[in-house]
Structures are given as C-alpha cells and as structure tokens.
Write an enzyme that holds these catalytic residues in place. Structure first.
Site: not given
Ligand code: UDP
Length: 466
Positions: A20, A122, A343, A360, A363-364, A383
């Site tokens: 977030h 948020d 990564a 998974h 949203w990001n 979620g």
């Molecule tokens: N992310 C990243 N490197 C990784 C794993 C995740 O930069 O090795 C970042 C990814 O780019 C995204 C965020 O972590 O912006 C994950 O957000 P998302 O909403 O997909 O999932 P959440 O972590 O909220 O379950």
C-alpha cells in the site's frame, strides 16, 4: 475570500502494510511536483506513517523536497514479541486509529506552522473522512486496488440483500447478473468479507473496514484510483455516478517516468542483465506479490512444470528455500532458472525476454503486466485477487487461471504451453498489447489520466473549504 484561498498544507495518511505504501508515496511525489509546476512551489506535504515505514522510505527526518515524514503510533505494545501472524501488526495499528493519526496531524501542523487544508489518504483509512469533515477540509482517498473491487465495496449491501440468507446454499459458481457489467463475475470471485452482514462484521477487522469504507467513500471530495478509464470503462462510468468525483490517475508505473526526478531502478540481483541473455518472449516471470506464498507442493509443482516445459524462469521468491524446494529450485538441472528474493518487477515486465507472468493477481501486478504487455497465468489467493483473475481471463482475455485453482505440474505445463506456444497465447498478447497502448495514451498530455490528474491538482490547491 478565505474560502477560496489556496490550500498550503496537505497531509497524506498511509496504511503501512503490504504494497500500500509505495503507490501513495508515488502519488505524493508526483503531486508535489505537479503542484509546484502548475500552481505554487510553497505547498507543504506531511506524510503520516509508522516510524518503521517512514525510516524505510525517507533517508532523513527532513524528507525530500517539500514532503516531510511524521511518525504515527503503530499501536504495538512495548516489549511484545511478533507472533508470526501477519495480521497482528495490522490489527494493533487499526486499533490505535484514529487517535494516533489525529495526534500526528497536530504535530505536523505545529511543526509546519500551518493548519492542514486537505487530507489525502489510503482509502482503507475510512475514518479520515470523519477527520476531514471535523476540520472542514477536502478528503481524497486513494483506492489501492482496481475499479471493480471498489464498485463491489459500494454495492456490498445490494449484493448481500440479493443473496439473502441463503448464502450457505448458494452455488458459488453463480454469476452476479443482477449487477450491471458483472455477467462474467461469480460469487466465488468476491472476497469473503463482502458476504459478511453488517451485524457480524464487527468481529472481522477487514469486514468492518470494508463496510465502513462502503458507507464513507461516497462522501469523499474525490476518490482516486491507480487505473485508467479505458481499463474498465463501464465500471469507471458507474463509479462516476456513485461518487462525488472519481479520478483515474494511473497507471502509476507509467506516470512515474513523468516525474522530474524518476527513482533509480535498483537491480541488486542482476535480473535485467540475466533477462538480456535470453530470447524474446522466452522467459516466465514468477512472483506472488509481497505477502502471498503458494503451498510447498504447489511451489514444487511449478518448478517441475517449468522444467518439463523447458521454460527459463525468473522467480521472485520469499520464504524458506530448504530441503526439497531448494533442490527443486536451485539444483543444477534448473540452471535455466534464476531465483531472487526481490526483482525490479516493473522493469522486468517491460523486458522483451519475458513472455508470461505467473502471478497472484494483485492489482499492482496486473497493471504492471498490462504496462509491459505480458499475458498472465493466475493463481489468486485472497482479497481482490480472484476478481482480478476473472477479469484477466473472462473479460480482458489476457491470461488464464491455473487449472483447478491450485498449481499442479500437469495443469501448469498445459497453462505454460497455452500462453507460450498456442495461438491462444498469441491472441492474449495482442489483446494485452491493445490495453498497453491505451494505458500509455491515458497518461500522455490530453489523455484521460492526465486530465484527471490535473483536476486533482486543482482540488488540492484551490478547492473552497467544504
Ligand atoms: N514487487 C516487486 N518486486 C518483487 C515482487 C513484488 O517490485 O520481487 C512489487 C510489484 O511490482 C508490485 C508490488 O510489489 O508493485 C506487489 O503489489 P500487488 O498489488 O501486485 O500485490 P500485493 O503485494 O499487494 O499482494
């Protein structure tokens, strides 16, 4: 007229868990730059989060530019040890609200010598709406997931009414035909909290939070979202009628580069160089976001499937790699794979060697895959992830759900072949290519997202006090 005076002190209230924080900080960076360029350079931003999260984000107490961090009490009792339950810190934090935020707001006001004129938060922090209304200032919540999950939030009463008391007996594959635009969405795609009635919601932190959000977000001056109008236009149009203002201001990963000082790409594990050694669209990128982890047998099955399908992979893996898993993921037979603890995902998904994203469906991640034009293989957990998965598969046609909902070797081999080799995969790539183009157009000058962003800049600087 004091009612139309520009607002000079903007407070930003964070929910410092999962993924977030970074979109919110991203917004603040862009907003502070945008406000400085367009309106006035003396606007001050106060970023309110826990000390742990502030320390990770800011290199000093001074912050950067006109953005300064202020610490909010995390509610964690002194001396208490972490139990390993990932929800515990969230519950402690939420129990300390809104008092912890109110205190930090007063500190920020005193330190800056200026009353706060606008609250950006948020959207999970629904009570910031009440704080804004007590202070008669605009409230701008940022919804961190997709437009459809936001609409589900606003329609949750209607959904529960429709399903009545029969929930236990309702076939979870039933679609939500009674909501416009939801023909392809099934009851099982919704997060469980939506189905919990208001009376029962008090006992569940998230159910309670979602109920309160559903009631409060329509009162916000504007609700902001990390998305673009054409990603889900029908739903975006509905949200415009249900909210006072609904502003699509993303995808943030594309707007980041518009900021005058883009953040450097950190690639400590050499992922991008490794990708460059591979052929175009040949690699599977694997990541389940910042919190979720598949079951050990699924991880093993995925490794075996990648091996059998001979697909090189880059895997962002958190958790313990020991025994069987270590053997599976790191042994010499799998030399064509690279396992890293983190990564630079945004850059990875833009790399031409990446041909599919095993995800998974956070949203990001979905938006970043769209921005990179990479089809998805989805293993959602909780979620909004199942809802996003259904959109990916049934509405946008840009990916597949793992066969049977859990990763198995046979199922994954099939999924990998569908996406990498079959004509179906080619079509997914074409469709995601169209969305990618629309996403880029949205953030360019004159695009929908940039227009909405300009509207936001006007609100945070000029809105008459409400
Ligand atoms: N992310 C990243 N490197 C990784 C794993 C995740 O930069 O090795 C970042 C990814 O780019 C995204 C965020 O972590 O912006 C994950 O957000 P998302 O909403 O997909 O999932 P959440 O972590 O909220 O379950």
């Amino acid at each position: 007229n004091p009612n139309t005076e520009p607002i000079r002190h903007i407070a930003v209230l964070a929910f410092p868990f999962g993924s977030h924080i970074s979109p919110l900080l991203n917004l603040v960076r862009r907003l502070s730059a945008g406000v400085a360029i367009n309106v006035a350079s003396d606007v001050k931003f106060s970023f309110l989060s826990t000390s742990q999260s502030n320390e990770a984000l800011f290199s000093s107490k001074e912050g950067f530019g006109n953005v300064r961090p202020y610490d909010v009490n995390d509610g964690w009792p002194e001396g208490r040890k972490l139990s390993g339950d990932i929800m515990e810190p969230v519950e402690m934090f939420m129990r300390a609200t809104p008092g912890n935020f109110k205190k930090a707001l007063e500190e920020a006001e005193e330190d800056r010598g200026l009353k706060i004129g606008c609250l950006v938060s948020d959207a999970f922090l629904w009570f910031t709406g009440e704080i804004a209304s007590e202070r008669s200032v605009p409230w701008l919540p940022l919804w961190m997931a997709g437009p459809r999950s936001l609409l589900v939030q606003l329609e949750s009463e209607k959904i529960r009414r429709h399903l009545g008391n029969d929930q236990g007996r309702i076939c979870k594959d039933k679609t939500l035909d009674f909501l416009p635009g939801f023909k392809a969405i099934r009851i099982s795609d919704l997060h469980e909290e939506v189905l919990i009635t208001s009376q029962d919601s008090e006992s569940s932190l998230f159910a309670n939070m979602f109920h309160k959000m559903g009631q409060n977000l329509p009162k916000a001056t504007a609700v902001l979202i990390n998305s673009f109008h054409k990603m889900d236009p029908e739903i975006s149009n509905q949200l415009k009628t249900k909210l006072r203002k609904f502003l699509n201001i993303g995808p943030f990963t594309l707007t980041m580069k518009l900021s005058p000082k883009p953040m450097p790409v950190l690639d400590e594990n050499g992922c991008l160089d490794w990708l460059s050694e591979h052929e175009t669209m040949s690699v599977a990128y694997v990541s389940f976001g910042s919190v979720a982890t598949p079951l050990p047998h699924e991880i093993a099955a995925l490794a075996e499937a990648l091996e059998e399908a001979k697909i090189p992979f880059l895997w962002s893996f958190r958790g313990k790699l020991e025994g069987f898993l270590e053997e599976k993921l790191c042994n010499s037979r799998l030399k064509f794979g690279k396992v890293v603890p983190w990564a630079p995902q945004v850059e990875v998904l833009k790399h031409s060697s990446v041909g599919a994203f095993v995800t998974h469906c956070g949203w990001n991640s979905v938006l970043e895959s769209v921005a990179g034009g990479v089809p998805l293989i989805c293993r959602p957990f909780w979620g909004d992830q199942r809802l996003n998965m259904r959109m990916v598969e049934a509405v946008w046609g840009i990916g597949v759900e793992v066969e049977g909902g859990l990763i198995t070797k046979e199922g994954m081999v099939k999924d990998l072949r569908r996406v990498f080799l079959d004509n179906e995969g080619k079509e997914m790539r074409e469709r995601i290519g169209v969305l990618k183009k629309l996403a880029h157009e949205a953030v360019e000058g004159g695009g929908n997202s940039s227009k909405d962003f300009n509207a936001l800049v006007k609100i945070v600087t000029k809105t008459p006090r409400v």
